[in-house]
Design a protein around this motif. Structure first.
Motif, PDB file in Angstrom:
ATOM      1  N   TRP A 165      34.721  43.034  48.504  1.00  0.00           N
ATOM      2  CA  TRP A 165      35.996  43.250  47.823  1.00  0.00           C
ATOM      3  C   TRP A 165      36.211  42.184  46.742  1.00  0.00           C
ATOM      4  CZ3 TRP A 165      40.183  46.085  46.875  1.00  0.00           C
ATOM      5  CH2 TRP A 165      41.415  45.487  46.615  1.00  0.00           C
ATOM      6  N   ASN A 210      37.567  47.052  42.180  1.00  0.00           N
ATOM      7  CA  ASN A 210      37.766  47.728  43.464  1.00  0.00           C
ATOM      8  C   ASN A 210      39.159  48.336  43.566  1.00  0.00           C
ATOM      9  OD1 ASN A 210      35.211  47.472  44.745  1.00  0.00           O
ATOM     10  ND2 ASN A 210      35.618  45.283  44.967  1.00  0.00           N
ATOM     11  N   SER A 222      38.418  52.076  48.256  1.00  0.00           N
ATOM     12  CA  SER A 222      37.648  52.065  47.002  1.00  0.00           C
ATOM     13  C   SER A 222      36.339  52.838  47.159  1.00  0.00           C
ATOM     14  CB  SER A 222      37.363  50.634  46.536  1.00  0.00           C
ATOM     15  OG  SER A 222      36.304  50.033  47.258  1.00  0.00           O
ATOM     16  N   LYS A 223      35.869  52.951  48.395  1.00  0.00           N
ATOM     17  CA  LYS A 223      34.644  53.704  48.680  1.00  0.00           C
ATOM     18  C   LYS A 223      34.948  55.141  49.104  1.00  0.00           C
ATOM     19  CE  LYS A 223      31.874  50.489  47.613  1.00  0.00           C
ATOM     20  NZ  LYS A 223      31.244  50.596  46.298  1.00  0.00           N
ATOM     21  N   TYR A 282      39.032  47.950  50.416  1.00  0.00           N
ATOM     22  CA  TYR A 282      37.647  48.203  49.997  1.00  0.00           C
ATOM     23  C   TYR A 282      37.187  49.563  50.510  1.00  0.00           C
ATOM     24  CZ  TYR A 282      32.734  47.487  48.923  1.00  0.00           C
ATOM     25  OH  TYR A 282      31.462  47.620  48.419  1.00  0.00           O
TER      26      TYR A 282
END
Length: 172
Positions: A133, A140, A102-103, A99
């Motif tokens: 997530w 994601n 993904s950011k 996660y």
């Protein structure tokens, strides 16, 4: 001609691994905090929204090197399985939180907060993050895959995993 082509392919693949980013290694000195990455495949995944079974600790005397890090295994069979295809068993994003990637950043992955999706192992940092997530796992992963090329070569996270202590082996 065939030996030349084979040698060229080997050189290209070796160059690709030489440029891989650093694996996340915590205070245990092991990748994935000393947990056996092959053993995840034998655990029954919990449904989304439920806690996963705890990961299987590796042993300090059964190890293998990959991507500049030491991985520990619960038994010799898992070590041999890993060595046959380490990229398949190593966690995505060099063991960083999926996660977080993904950011757009690298933060540690907790080995007990895991999920296998499309035959790939993903880790996350905290139970709260697992909730975010799991709200959109495919989305994601798509974001993380888009972000990874630009952050892969940045140094591995050196932050500790929050609220986690590994019982897995420590390097001697």
């Amino acid at each position: 001609m065939k030996p030349f082509v084979l040698a060229a392919l080997l050189a290209i693949s070796a160059a690709g691994t030489a440029f891989a980013g650093e694996q996340f290694v915590d205070e245990t000195g092991f990748a994935v905090s000393g947990y056996d990455v092959v053993a995840y495949r034998g655990l029954t995944q919990a449904p989304v929204g439920s806690a996963q079974p705890e990961a299987v600790p590796g042993r300090a005397d059964i190890t293998a090197e990959y991507n500049g890090a030491t991985f520990a295994f619960a038994n010799e069979e898992n070590r041999a399985t890993f060595l046959a295809d380490p990229a398949h068993y190593a966690p995505q994003y060099d063991g960083h939180c999926a996660y977080g990637v993904s950011k757009g950043g690298k933060v540690p992955g907790n080995p007990n907060l895991w999920r296998i999706v499309d035959d790939k192992l993903y880790l996350n940092i905290t139970k709260n993050v697992v909730g975010f997530w799991e709200e959109d796992i495919p989305g994601n992963i798509n974001l993380a895959e888009g972000n990874w090329p630009s952050i892969d070569l940045t140094p591995a996270s050196t932050n500790p995993i929050p609220d986690f202590t590994s019982p897995a082996p420590a390097k001697n």
